[in-house]
Design an enzyme around this catalytic site. Sequence first.
Site, PDB file in Angstrom:
ATOM      1  CE  LYS A 116      -6.037   1.718  -4.078  1.00 29.91           C
ATOM      2  NZ  LYS A 116      -4.904   1.337  -3.256  1.00 29.91           N
ATOM      3  CE  LYS A 198      -2.622  -0.144 -11.721  1.00 27.87           C
ATOM      4  NZ  LYS A 198      -1.575   0.314 -10.888  1.00 27.87           N
ATOM      5  CE  LYS A 201       2.372  -4.881  -5.978  1.00 26.39           C
ATOM      6  NZ  LYS A 201       1.588  -3.670  -5.721  1.00 26.39           N
TER       7      LYS A 201
END
Length: 332
Positions: A116, A198, A201
Amino acid sequence: MEQQKKKVILSGIQPTGIFTLGNYIGAVKNWATMQDEFHCAYMLADLHAITVRQDPKAFREQTLSCCALLLACGLDPEKSVVFIQSQVPAHAELSWILSCYTQFGELSRMTQFKDKSARHADNVNAGLFTYPSLMAADILLYQADLVPVGADQKQHLELTRDIANRFNGIYGNVFKVPDGYIPKVGARIMSLADPTKKMSKSDDNPNACISILDKPEVIVKKFKRAVTDSDMEVCYREGKDGINNLMTIYSAVTGLTLDQITADFAGRGYGDFKTAVGEAVAEELRPIREAYDRFMSDRASLEACYHQGAERAARLAERTMQKVKKKVGFIL
Ligand code: AQP
Protein backbone atom coordinates in the site's frame (compact mmCIF):
# COMPACT_ATOMS: atom_id res chain seq x y z
CA MET A 1 -26.04 -33.35 26.79
CA GLU A 2 -24.30 -30.03 27.37
CA GLN A 3 -25.12 -27.56 24.62
CA GLN A 4 -22.07 -26.29 22.76
CA LYS A 5 -21.62 -22.53 23.07
CA LYS A 6 -21.73 -20.76 19.73
CA LYS A 7 -18.38 -19.39 18.62
CA VAL A 8 -17.87 -15.67 18.05
CA ILE A 9 -16.95 -14.45 14.58
CA LEU A 10 -15.79 -10.95 13.70
CA SER A 11 -15.40 -9.65 10.18
CA GLY A 12 -15.44 -6.33 8.41
CA ILE A 13 -15.40 -4.57 5.10
CA GLN A 14 -14.17 -1.11 4.22
CA PRO A 15 -16.80 1.31 2.93
CA THR A 16 -14.43 2.39 0.18
CA GLY A 17 -17.01 1.88 -2.55
CA ILE A 18 -20.03 -0.15 -3.54
CA PHE A 19 -19.15 -3.79 -2.98
CA THR A 20 -17.95 -5.78 -5.93
CA LEU A 21 -18.96 -9.27 -6.92
CA GLY A 22 -15.59 -10.24 -5.36
CA ASN A 23 -16.52 -8.78 -1.97
CA TYR A 24 -19.88 -10.52 -2.25
CA ILE A 25 -18.74 -14.01 -3.24
CA GLY A 26 -15.53 -13.88 -1.20
CA ALA A 27 -17.00 -12.41 1.96
CA VAL A 28 -20.49 -10.97 2.47
CA LYS A 29 -22.48 -13.86 0.99
CA ASN A 30 -20.80 -16.19 3.47
CA TRP A 31 -21.40 -13.82 6.34
CA ALA A 32 -25.13 -14.15 5.85
CA THR A 33 -24.98 -17.95 5.92
CA MET A 34 -22.87 -17.99 9.10
CA GLN A 35 -25.41 -16.09 11.20
CA ASP A 36 -27.21 -19.14 12.59
CA GLU A 37 -24.13 -21.16 13.40
CA PHE A 38 -22.13 -18.40 15.11
CA HIS A 39 -22.46 -15.23 17.15
CA CYS A 40 -21.44 -12.76 14.44
CA ALA A 41 -20.23 -9.17 14.59
CA TYR A 42 -19.86 -7.43 11.23
CA MET A 43 -18.51 -3.95 10.87
CA LEU A 44 -18.01 -1.31 8.25
CA ALA A 45 -14.33 -0.57 8.76
CA ASP A 46 -14.36 3.16 8.17
CA LEU A 47 -11.40 3.79 10.49
CA HIS A 48 -9.33 1.52 8.27
CA ALA A 49 -10.62 3.23 5.13
CA ILE A 50 -9.13 6.62 6.02
CA THR A 51 -5.58 5.27 5.73
CA VAL A 52 -6.26 6.24 2.11
CA ARG A 53 -7.55 9.81 1.60
CA GLN A 54 -11.37 9.93 1.27
CA ASP A 55 -13.61 12.77 0.14
CA PRO A 56 -15.70 13.41 3.31
CA LYS A 57 -19.08 13.91 1.64
CA ALA A 58 -18.71 10.95 -0.69
CA PHE A 59 -17.31 8.82 2.12
CA ARG A 60 -20.30 9.52 4.39
CA GLU A 61 -22.76 8.66 1.60
CA GLN A 62 -20.78 5.57 0.69
CA THR A 63 -20.76 4.35 4.28
CA LEU A 64 -24.54 4.69 4.42
CA SER A 65 -24.87 2.83 1.13
CA CYS A 66 -22.60 0.07 2.38
CA CYS A 67 -24.70 -0.23 5.52
CA ALA A 68 -27.82 -0.71 3.37
CA LEU A 69 -25.88 -3.17 1.23
CA LEU A 70 -24.95 -5.35 4.20
CA LEU A 71 -28.62 -5.60 5.11
CA ALA A 72 -29.59 -6.18 1.48
CA CYS A 73 -27.09 -9.06 1.31
CA GLY A 74 -28.92 -10.76 4.16
CA LEU A 75 -27.24 -9.60 7.36
CA ASP A 76 -29.94 -9.60 9.98
CA PRO A 77 -29.44 -7.06 12.79
CA GLU A 78 -31.59 -9.23 15.05
CA LYS A 79 -29.14 -12.10 14.68
CA SER A 80 -25.82 -10.31 14.22
CA VAL A 81 -24.20 -7.17 15.55
CA VAL A 82 -23.93 -4.95 12.47
CA PHE A 83 -22.17 -1.67 13.12
CA ILE A 84 -19.95 1.14 11.89
CA GLN A 85 -16.48 0.93 13.40
CA SER A 86 -16.00 4.65 14.13
CA GLN A 87 -19.22 4.67 16.15
CA VAL A 88 -17.61 2.39 18.72
CA PRO A 89 -14.76 4.43 20.25
CA ALA A 90 -13.27 1.36 21.95
CA HIS A 91 -11.69 0.35 18.61
CA ALA A 92 -9.45 3.40 18.50
CA GLU A 93 -8.84 3.23 22.24
CA LEU A 94 -7.71 -0.40 22.28
CA SER A 95 -5.76 0.11 19.09
CA TRP A 96 -3.59 2.70 20.85
CA ILE A 97 -3.02 0.45 23.83
CA LEU A 98 -2.14 -2.52 21.61
CA SER A 99 0.22 -0.42 19.51
CA CYS A 100 2.29 -0.10 22.70
CA TYR A 101 2.54 -3.89 22.71
CA THR A 102 3.45 -4.19 19.02
CA GLN A 103 7.00 -3.91 17.81
CA PHE A 104 8.12 -1.55 15.07
CA GLY A 105 9.92 -4.48 13.42
CA GLU A 106 6.74 -6.55 13.34
CA LEU A 107 4.80 -3.79 11.60
CA SER A 108 7.66 -3.20 9.16
CA ARG A 109 7.40 -6.78 7.97
CA MET A 110 3.73 -6.53 6.93
CA THR A 111 3.55 -7.05 3.19
CA GLN A 112 0.30 -5.10 2.89
CA PHE A 113 2.04 -2.02 4.32
CA LYS A 114 4.82 -2.43 1.78
CA ASP A 115 2.28 -2.84 -1.08
CA LYS A 116 0.00 0.00 0.00
CA SER A 117 2.82 2.43 0.70
CA ALA A 118 4.20 1.74 -2.77
CA ARG A 119 0.72 2.32 -4.29
CA HIS A 120 0.09 5.51 -2.29
CA ALA A 121 3.63 6.89 -2.19
CA ASP A 122 2.33 10.43 -1.68
CA ASN A 123 0.56 9.50 1.54
CA VAL A 124 2.52 6.94 3.54
CA ASN A 125 0.87 7.88 6.83
CA ALA A 126 1.36 6.38 10.29
CA GLY A 127 -2.15 4.87 10.16
CA LEU A 128 -1.16 2.77 7.18
CA PHE A 129 1.76 1.48 9.23
CA THR A 130 -0.17 0.80 12.45
CA TYR A 131 -3.25 -0.61 10.63
CA PRO A 132 -2.52 -4.13 12.02
CA SER A 133 -2.83 -2.95 15.64
CA LEU A 134 -6.25 -1.51 14.80
CA MET A 135 -7.17 -4.80 13.18
CA ALA A 136 -5.97 -6.63 16.30
CA ALA A 137 -8.15 -4.33 18.42
CA ASP A 138 -11.18 -5.01 16.19
CA ILE A 139 -10.83 -8.73 16.72
CA LEU A 140 -9.71 -8.89 20.34
CA LEU A 141 -12.35 -6.44 21.61
CA TYR A 142 -15.09 -8.99 20.86
CA GLN A 143 -13.10 -11.98 22.10
CA ALA A 144 -13.59 -13.49 18.65
CA ASP A 145 -12.89 -17.21 18.33
CA LEU A 146 -12.77 -17.10 14.56
CA VAL A 147 -11.92 -14.55 11.88
CA PRO A 148 -12.71 -15.29 8.23
CA VAL A 149 -9.55 -14.30 6.40
CA GLY A 150 -8.38 -14.36 2.85
CA ALA A 151 -4.74 -15.00 1.98
CA ASP A 152 -4.03 -11.25 2.05
CA GLN A 153 -5.01 -10.95 5.71
CA LYS A 154 -3.27 -14.06 7.08
CA GLN A 155 -0.18 -12.13 8.13
CA HIS A 156 -2.28 -9.61 10.03
CA LEU A 157 -4.17 -12.36 11.84
CA GLU A 158 -0.86 -13.98 12.83
CA LEU A 159 0.25 -10.64 14.27
CA THR A 160 -3.07 -10.34 16.16
CA ARG A 161 -2.40 -13.73 17.70
CA ASP A 162 1.14 -12.69 18.65
CA ILE A 163 -0.11 -9.47 20.27
CA ALA A 164 -2.84 -11.35 22.18
CA ASN A 165 -0.37 -13.96 23.40
CA ARG A 166 2.11 -11.27 24.41
CA PHE A 167 -0.52 -9.33 26.34
CA ASN A 168 -1.88 -12.49 27.97
CA GLY A 169 1.68 -13.53 28.82
CA ILE A 170 2.19 -10.33 30.80
CA TYR A 171 -1.23 -9.88 32.39
CA GLY A 172 -2.97 -13.26 32.42
CA ASN A 173 -5.88 -14.39 30.28
CA VAL A 174 -7.35 -11.18 28.91
CA PHE A 175 -7.87 -11.96 25.23
CA LYS A 176 -9.19 -14.98 23.39
CA VAL A 177 -6.52 -15.94 20.85
CA PRO A 178 -8.44 -16.10 17.53
CA ASP A 179 -8.12 -18.65 14.77
CA GLY A 180 -8.53 -18.07 11.06
CA TYR A 181 -11.72 -19.42 9.53
CA ILE A 182 -11.95 -20.66 5.99
CA PRO A 183 -15.62 -20.62 4.94
CA LYS A 184 -17.01 -23.79 3.34
CA VAL A 185 -17.59 -21.92 0.12
CA GLY A 186 -15.30 -19.09 -0.82
CA ALA A 187 -13.32 -17.93 -3.74
CA ARG A 188 -11.00 -15.22 -4.89
CA ILE A 189 -12.64 -13.37 -7.76
CA MET A 190 -10.37 -11.78 -10.31
CA SER A 191 -10.68 -8.64 -12.43
CA LEU A 192 -12.64 -9.10 -15.67
CA ALA A 193 -10.12 -6.90 -17.50
CA ASP A 194 -6.99 -8.52 -16.07
CA PRO A 195 -7.72 -11.94 -14.57
CA THR A 196 -4.32 -12.08 -12.87
CA LYS A 197 -5.37 -9.21 -10.59
CA LYS A 198 -8.06 -9.44 -7.91
CA MET A 199 -11.37 -7.69 -8.50
CA SER A 200 -11.27 -4.50 -6.42
CA LYS A 201 -13.73 -1.75 -5.46
CA SER A 202 -11.15 0.91 -6.12
CA ASP A 203 -10.21 -0.27 -9.64
CA ASP A 204 -10.38 2.73 -11.98
CA ASN A 205 -11.54 0.61 -14.91
CA PRO A 206 -15.34 0.14 -14.56
CA ASN A 207 -15.25 -2.88 -16.90
CA ALA A 208 -12.84 -4.66 -14.58
CA CYS A 209 -15.36 -5.24 -11.85
CA ILE A 210 -19.02 -5.96 -11.31
CA SER A 211 -20.58 -3.70 -8.73
CA ILE A 212 -23.33 -5.51 -6.91
CA LEU A 213 -25.64 -2.65 -7.82
CA ASP A 214 -24.93 -2.85 -11.57
CA LYS A 215 -28.08 -3.21 -13.66
CA PRO A 216 -28.64 -6.63 -15.34
CA GLU A 217 -27.89 -5.34 -18.86
CA VAL A 218 -24.63 -3.76 -17.62
CA ILE A 219 -23.62 -7.00 -15.92
CA VAL A 220 -24.25 -9.06 -19.05
CA LYS A 221 -22.33 -6.55 -21.16
CA LYS A 222 -19.33 -6.55 -18.81
CA PHE A 223 -19.17 -10.35 -18.87
CA LYS A 224 -19.35 -10.38 -22.66
CA ARG A 225 -16.28 -8.14 -22.68
CA ALA A 226 -14.38 -10.15 -20.07
CA VAL A 227 -10.82 -10.97 -21.08
CA THR A 228 -10.36 -14.69 -21.81
CA ASP A 229 -7.99 -16.54 -24.18
CA SER A 230 -7.86 -17.66 -27.77
CA ASP A 231 -8.77 -21.25 -26.90
CA MET A 232 -12.40 -22.44 -27.31
CA GLU A 233 -12.84 -24.88 -24.47
CA VAL A 234 -14.72 -24.03 -21.26
CA CYS A 235 -12.56 -25.91 -18.77
CA TYR A 236 -10.61 -25.05 -15.64
CA ARG A 237 -6.93 -25.31 -16.44
CA GLU A 238 -3.67 -23.59 -15.58
CA GLY A 239 -3.00 -20.68 -17.90
CA LYS A 240 -6.71 -20.03 -18.58
CA ASP A 241 -7.04 -17.33 -15.92
CA GLY A 242 -10.00 -15.55 -17.53
CA ILE A 243 -12.08 -18.70 -18.05
CA ASN A 244 -11.07 -20.08 -14.64
CA ASN A 245 -12.36 -16.87 -13.10
CA LEU A 246 -15.66 -17.01 -15.00
CA MET A 247 -16.10 -20.68 -14.05
CA THR A 248 -15.43 -19.85 -10.40
CA ILE A 249 -18.05 -17.10 -10.51
CA TYR A 250 -20.58 -19.29 -12.31
CA SER A 251 -20.02 -22.10 -9.85
CA ALA A 252 -20.44 -19.73 -6.87
CA VAL A 253 -23.77 -18.39 -8.08
CA THR A 254 -25.30 -21.58 -9.52
CA GLY A 255 -23.87 -24.18 -7.14
CA LEU A 256 -22.71 -26.27 -10.15
CA THR A 257 -19.32 -27.97 -9.91
CA LEU A 258 -16.54 -27.10 -12.34
CA ASP A 259 -16.95 -30.53 -14.01
CA GLN A 260 -20.68 -29.98 -14.49
CA ILE A 261 -20.00 -26.59 -16.05
CA THR A 262 -17.44 -28.08 -18.44
CA ALA A 263 -19.92 -30.78 -19.45
CA ASP A 264 -22.78 -28.29 -19.91
CA PHE A 265 -20.75 -26.03 -22.18
CA ALA A 266 -18.88 -28.69 -24.17
CA GLY A 267 -18.70 -27.60 -27.80
CA ARG A 268 -20.55 -24.33 -27.18
CA GLY A 269 -17.72 -21.79 -27.20
CA TYR A 270 -17.06 -18.76 -25.04
CA GLY A 271 -19.86 -16.49 -26.28
CA ASP A 272 -22.61 -18.72 -24.88
CA PHE A 273 -20.72 -19.25 -21.66
CA LYS A 274 -20.10 -15.56 -21.04
CA THR A 275 -23.78 -14.78 -21.59
CA ALA A 276 -24.79 -17.56 -19.19
CA VAL A 277 -22.43 -16.27 -16.51
CA GLY A 278 -23.68 -12.69 -16.97
CA GLU A 279 -27.32 -13.75 -16.75
CA ALA A 280 -26.76 -15.96 -13.70
CA VAL A 281 -24.92 -13.16 -11.87
CA ALA A 282 -27.59 -10.61 -12.82
CA GLU A 283 -30.27 -12.94 -11.41
CA GLU A 284 -28.29 -13.50 -8.19
CA LEU A 285 -27.83 -9.76 -7.65
CA ARG A 286 -31.34 -8.63 -8.65
CA PRO A 287 -32.99 -9.18 -5.21
CA ILE A 288 -30.02 -7.52 -3.51
CA ARG A 289 -30.40 -4.40 -5.64
CA GLU A 290 -34.10 -4.30 -4.95
CA ALA A 291 -33.61 -4.72 -1.20
CA TYR A 292 -30.89 -2.06 -1.26
CA ASP A 293 -33.34 0.44 -2.81
CA ARG A 294 -35.85 -0.32 -0.07
CA PHE A 295 -33.30 0.17 2.72
CA MET A 296 -31.99 3.39 1.20
CA SER A 297 -35.47 4.84 0.84
CA ASP A 298 -36.06 4.53 4.58
CA ARG A 299 -33.17 6.46 6.07
CA ALA A 300 -34.75 6.63 9.52
CA SER A 301 -34.81 2.83 9.86
CA LEU A 302 -31.31 2.56 8.48
CA GLU A 303 -30.06 5.07 11.03
CA ALA A 304 -31.86 3.30 13.86
CA CYS A 305 -30.29 0.05 12.72
CA TYR A 306 -26.68 1.22 12.77
CA HIS A 307 -27.12 3.16 16.02
CA GLN A 308 -28.55 0.08 17.66
CA GLY A 309 -25.70 -2.01 16.24
CA ALA A 310 -23.14 0.43 17.65
CA GLU A 311 -24.76 0.33 21.07
CA ARG A 312 -24.68 -3.46 21.15
CA ALA A 313 -21.09 -3.52 19.91
CA ALA A 314 -20.03 -0.89 22.46
CA ARG A 315 -21.52 -2.91 25.31
CA LEU A 316 -19.59 -6.02 24.26
CA ALA A 317 -16.39 -4.05 23.67
CA GLU A 318 -16.63 -2.30 27.00
CA ARG A 319 -16.33 -5.58 28.90
CA THR A 320 -12.95 -6.18 27.31
CA MET A 321 -11.89 -2.54 27.70
CA GLN A 322 -12.54 -2.63 31.43
CA LYS A 323 -10.34 -5.70 31.83
CA VAL A 324 -7.58 -4.20 29.68
CA LYS A 325 -7.57 -0.85 31.47
CA LYS A 326 -7.43 -2.53 34.85
CA LYS A 327 -4.56 -4.76 33.77
CA VAL A 328 -2.40 -1.96 32.35
CA GLY A 329 -2.96 0.13 35.48
CA PHE A 330 -5.34 2.86 34.37
CA ILE A 331 -7.57 4.36 37.06
CA LEU A 332 -11.14 3.18 36.44
N1 AQP B 1 -11.74 -10.12 -5.48
C1 AQP B 1 -12.09 -10.65 -4.31
N2 AQP B 1 -12.41 -11.96 -4.24
C2 AQP B 1 -12.78 -12.51 -3.06
N3 AQP B 1 -12.86 -11.83 -1.90
C3 AQP B 1 -12.58 -10.52 -1.93
N4 AQP B 1 -12.57 -9.55 -0.98
C4 AQP B 1 -12.19 -8.39 -1.53
N5 AQP B 1 -11.96 -8.54 -2.85
C5 AQP B 1 -12.18 -9.85 -3.14
C6 AQP B 1 -12.92 -9.77 0.41
O1 AQP B 1 -13.87 -8.78 0.81
C7 AQP B 1 -13.70 -8.51 2.19
C8 AQP B 1 -13.69 -7.04 2.43
O2 AQP B 1 -12.63 -6.43 1.77
P1 AQP B 1 -12.20 -4.95 2.17
O3 AQP B 1 -13.15 -3.98 1.61
O4 AQP B 1 -12.01 -4.82 3.63
O5 AQP B 1 -10.81 -4.77 1.53
P2 AQP B 1 -10.18 -5.30 0.22
O6 AQP B 1 -9.86 -6.75 0.35
O7 AQP B 1 -9.04 -4.39 -0.04
O8 AQP B 1 -11.33 -5.13 -0.87
P3 AQP B 1 -11.28 -4.30 -2.20
O9 AQP B 1 -12.60 -4.47 -2.87
O10 AQP B 1 -10.06 -4.64 -2.99
O11 AQP B 1 -11.19 -2.81 -1.62
P4 AQP B 1 -10.20 -1.64 -1.96
O12 AQP B 1 -10.28 -1.49 -3.47
O13 AQP B 1 -10.74 -0.46 -1.23
O14 AQP B 1 -8.83 -2.04 -1.50
C9 AQP B 1 -12.42 -9.20 2.65
O15 AQP B 1 -12.78 -10.36 3.35
C10 AQP B 1 -11.74 -9.56 1.35
O16 AQP B 1 -10.93 -10.73 1.47
